[in-house]
Scaffold this motif. Structure first.
Motif, PDB file in Angstrom:
ATOM      1  N   PHE A   1      -7.545   7.986   6.131  1.00 33.16           N
ATOM      2  CA  PHE A   1      -7.634   8.871   4.974  1.00 33.16           C
ATOM      3  C   PHE A   1      -9.061   9.039   4.476  1.00 33.16           C
ATOM      4  O   PHE A   1      -9.834   8.073   4.418  1.00 33.16           O
ATOM      5  N   LEU A   2      -9.409  10.266   4.087  1.00 30.66           N
ATOM      6  CA  LEU A   2     -10.731  10.568   3.552  1.00 30.66           C
ATOM      7  C   LEU A   2     -10.818  10.304   2.056  1.00 30.66           C
ATOM      8  O   LEU A   2     -11.906  10.076   1.528  1.00 30.66           O
ATOM      9  N   GLN A   3      -9.667  10.361   1.378  1.00 30.71           N
ATOM     10  CA  GLN A   3      -9.653  10.226  -0.078  1.00 30.71           C
ATOM     11  C   GLN A   3      -8.850   8.995  -0.498  1.00 30.71           C
ATOM     12  O   GLN A   3      -7.842   8.655   0.132  1.00 30.71           O
ATOM     13  N   PRO A   4      -9.261   8.341  -1.595  1.00 30.88           N
ATOM     14  CA  PRO A   4      -8.503   7.174  -2.075  1.00 30.88           C
ATOM     15  C   PRO A   4      -7.040   7.492  -2.362  1.00 30.88           C
ATOM     16  O   PRO A   4      -6.171   6.639  -2.173  1.00 30.88           O
ATOM     17  N   GLU A   5      -6.741   8.716  -2.805  1.00 33.41           N
ATOM     18  CA  GLU A   5      -5.367   9.086  -3.128  1.00 33.41           C
ATOM     19  C   GLU A   5      -4.463   8.966  -1.904  1.00 33.41           C
ATOM     20  O   GLU A   5      -3.294   8.563  -2.014  1.00 33.41           O
ATOM     21  N   GLY A   6      -5.004   9.304  -0.730  1.00 36.52           N
ATOM     22  CA  GLY A   6      -4.219   9.178   0.488  1.00 36.52           C
ATOM     23  C   GLY A   6      -3.834   7.737   0.768  1.00 36.52           C
ATOM     24  O   GLY A   6      -2.683   7.447   1.137  1.00 36.52           O
ATOM     25  N   TRP A   7      -4.779   6.840   0.599  1.00 33.79           N
ATOM     26  CA  TRP A   7      -4.488   5.426   0.829  1.00 33.79           C
ATOM     27  C   TRP A   7      -3.457   4.918  -0.174  1.00 33.79           C
ATOM     28  O   TRP A   7      -2.571   4.117   0.179  1.00 33.79           O
ATOM     29  N   ARG A   8      -3.537   5.400  -1.415  1.00 36.28           N
ATOM     30  CA  ARG A   8      -2.594   4.934  -2.450  1.00 36.28           C
ATOM     31  C   ARG A   8      -1.173   5.437  -2.195  1.00 36.28           C
ATOM     32  O   ARG A   8      -0.213   4.687  -2.364  1.00 36.28           O
TER      33      ARG A   8
ATOM     34  N   ARG B   1      -6.208  14.151   6.444  1.00 33.50           N
ATOM     35  CA  ARG B   1      -7.283  15.044   6.011  1.00 33.50           C
ATOM     36  C   ARG B   1      -6.850  15.941   4.856  1.00 33.50           C
ATOM     37  O   ARG B   1      -7.647  16.701   4.333  1.00 33.50           O
ATOM     38  N   LEU B   2      -5.596  15.866   4.480  1.00 30.03           N
ATOM     39  CA  LEU B   2      -5.068  16.707   3.419  1.00 30.03           C
ATOM     40  C   LEU B   2      -5.124  15.968   2.080  1.00 30.03           C
ATOM     41  O   LEU B   2      -4.878  14.766   2.019  1.00 30.03           O
ATOM     42  N   PRO B   3      -5.427  16.693   0.991  1.00 31.51           N
ATOM     43  CA  PRO B   3      -5.482  16.025  -0.317  1.00 31.51           C
ATOM     44  C   PRO B   3      -4.129  15.501  -0.775  1.00 31.51           C
ATOM     45  O   PRO B   3      -4.061  14.479  -1.456  1.00 31.51           O
ATOM     46  N   THR B   4      -3.036  16.180  -0.387  1.00 31.74           N
ATOM     47  CA  THR B   4      -1.693  15.752  -0.788  1.00 31.74           C
ATOM     48  C   THR B   4      -0.757  15.869   0.415  1.00 31.74           C
ATOM     49  O   THR B   4      -0.079  16.885   0.596  1.00 31.74           O
TER      50      THR B   4
ATOM     51  N   ALA C   1       0.153   7.086   0.722  1.00 32.78           N
ATOM     52  CA  ALA C   1       0.744   7.208   2.062  1.00 32.78           C
ATOM     53  C   ALA C   1       0.415   6.044   2.987  1.00 32.78           C
ATOM     54  O   ALA C   1       0.616   6.135   4.194  1.00 32.78           O
ATOM     55  N   HIS C   2      -0.073   4.943   2.444  1.00 30.62           N
ATOM     56  CA  HIS C   2      -0.354   3.762   3.259  1.00 30.62           C
ATOM     57  C   HIS C   2       0.128   2.522   2.526  1.00 30.62           C
ATOM     58  O   HIS C   2      -0.054   2.421   1.310  1.00 30.62           O
ATOM     59  N   PRO C   3       0.818   1.599   3.220  1.00 32.98           N
ATOM     60  CA  PRO C   3       1.112   1.572   4.650  1.00 32.98           C
ATOM     61  C   PRO C   3       2.111   2.656   5.061  1.00 32.98           C
ATOM     62  O   PRO C   3       2.748   3.270   4.204  1.00 32.98           O
ATOM     63  N   PRO C   4       2.274   2.887   6.366  1.00 30.77           N
ATOM     64  CA  PRO C   4       3.100   4.007   6.842  1.00 30.77           C
ATOM     65  C   PRO C   4       4.541   3.978   6.384  1.00 30.77           C
ATOM     66  O   PRO C   4       5.203   5.017   6.380  1.00 30.77           O
ATOM     67  N   VAL C   5       5.040   2.832   5.967  1.00 34.03           N
ATOM     68  CA  VAL C   5       6.424   2.767   5.485  1.00 34.03           C
ATOM     69  C   VAL C   5       6.626   3.683   4.287  1.00 34.03           C
ATOM     70  O   VAL C   5       7.740   4.163   4.030  1.00 34.03           O
TER      71      VAL C   5
END
Length: 264
Positions: free
Chosen positions: A205-212, A176-179, A214-218
């Motif tokens: 993630f709510l924002q595309p930046e999170g997916w870019r 839920r955090l932007p960064t 911090a995902h995958p969890p590794v």
């Protein structure tokens, strides 16, 4: 030897509402845009999930509570913060079970914190309106915990001095955090050397930046290791089921849970 005072890590806040100190100047526009300020929708749902075990014959997130309990540090007079505490269930149980500890619940939602303060600190009985979910209006008896304080602040800008906490907990927050990586740096700042971070998140993630980033969890694992954290446990998935109504409809979450210690 007298017991150390509780709640002394929080400096005087710039403002407060109904006993909830504000360490972030949340604007009216931010209040309106924040879905977690919707009392009838989000706060009542969180209350039903976290404070009304009798509706479900057990605490629905017991596996999460067990994970945190099994990895908590051991000792007297520890200082512990739950960042993104919602209505305070996890930190409330910790404070209730460890009366010598100094415990803090931090969230950015005033309505969540008001509910948490009323229930866990003021000992108020709650009667949430859960009729729309088929659960009626149950009465939930509160506590009066003297070793627990709640405050409004950003998860990546905490109102604690450097190296002041023994444990930082966060659940259902980093997505839920932007960064999210900035939050890890802040949690390292407030933890004592050798202090412990306990995290669990579905990484929804709510924002595309999170997916870019911090995902995958590794990617999270690699970031923590590069920053010098010692990974003590990594569990993926930690499955949780969130009941939605009296009929048994539910949401299933596949969380990543991990424990990391700050370098001594």
């Amino acid at each position: 030897m007298p017991e150390p005072p509780k709640g002394n890590l929080l400096s005087p806040a710039s403002s407060s509402r109904r006993g909830v100190p504000f360490f972030y100047d949340k604007s009216e526009a931010e209040f309106k845009a924040d879905v977690y300020e919707r009392y009838d929708e989000l706060v009542t749902r969180q209350t039903a999930l976290h404070l009304a075990d009798e509706l479900h014959q057990a605490y629905p997130f017991q596996p999460l509570q067990n994970y945190i309990r099994d990895h908590l540090s051991v000792g007297d007079h520890l200082k512990v913060a739950d960042v993104g505490c919602s209505v305070g269930r996890l930190i409330g149980d910790i404070a209730n079970a460890n009366t010598s500890w100094d415990c803090y619940g931090i969230d950015l939602s005033y309505q969540m914190l008001r509910q948490a303060t009323d229930f866990w600190v003021k000992g108020a009985s709650l009667r949430p309106n859960l009729i729309r979910y088929g659960w009626g209006t149950p009465e939930l008896a509160g506590y009066e915990l003297t070793n627990l304080s709640f405050a409004l602040a950003k998860g990546e800008l905490l109102p604690f001095p450097d190296a002041s906490l023994d444990v930082v907990i966060n659940t259902f927050l980093i997505d839920r955090l932007p960064t999210p990586f900035a939050a890890f740096a802040e949690w390292a700042r407030v933890l004592k050397p050798g202090g412990r971070l306990i995290t669990a998140s579905p990484l929804n993630f709510l924002q595309p930046e999170g997916w870019r980033t911090a995902h995958p969890p590794v990617k999270i694992l690699s970031h923590l290791q590069q920053q010098g954290w010692s990974i003590e446990n990594w569990t993926d998935p930690l499955p949780l089921e969130e009941p939605m109504d009296v009929r048994g409809n539910s949401v299933r979450w596949a969380c990543v849970a991990f424990v990391a210690d700050k370098p001594s």
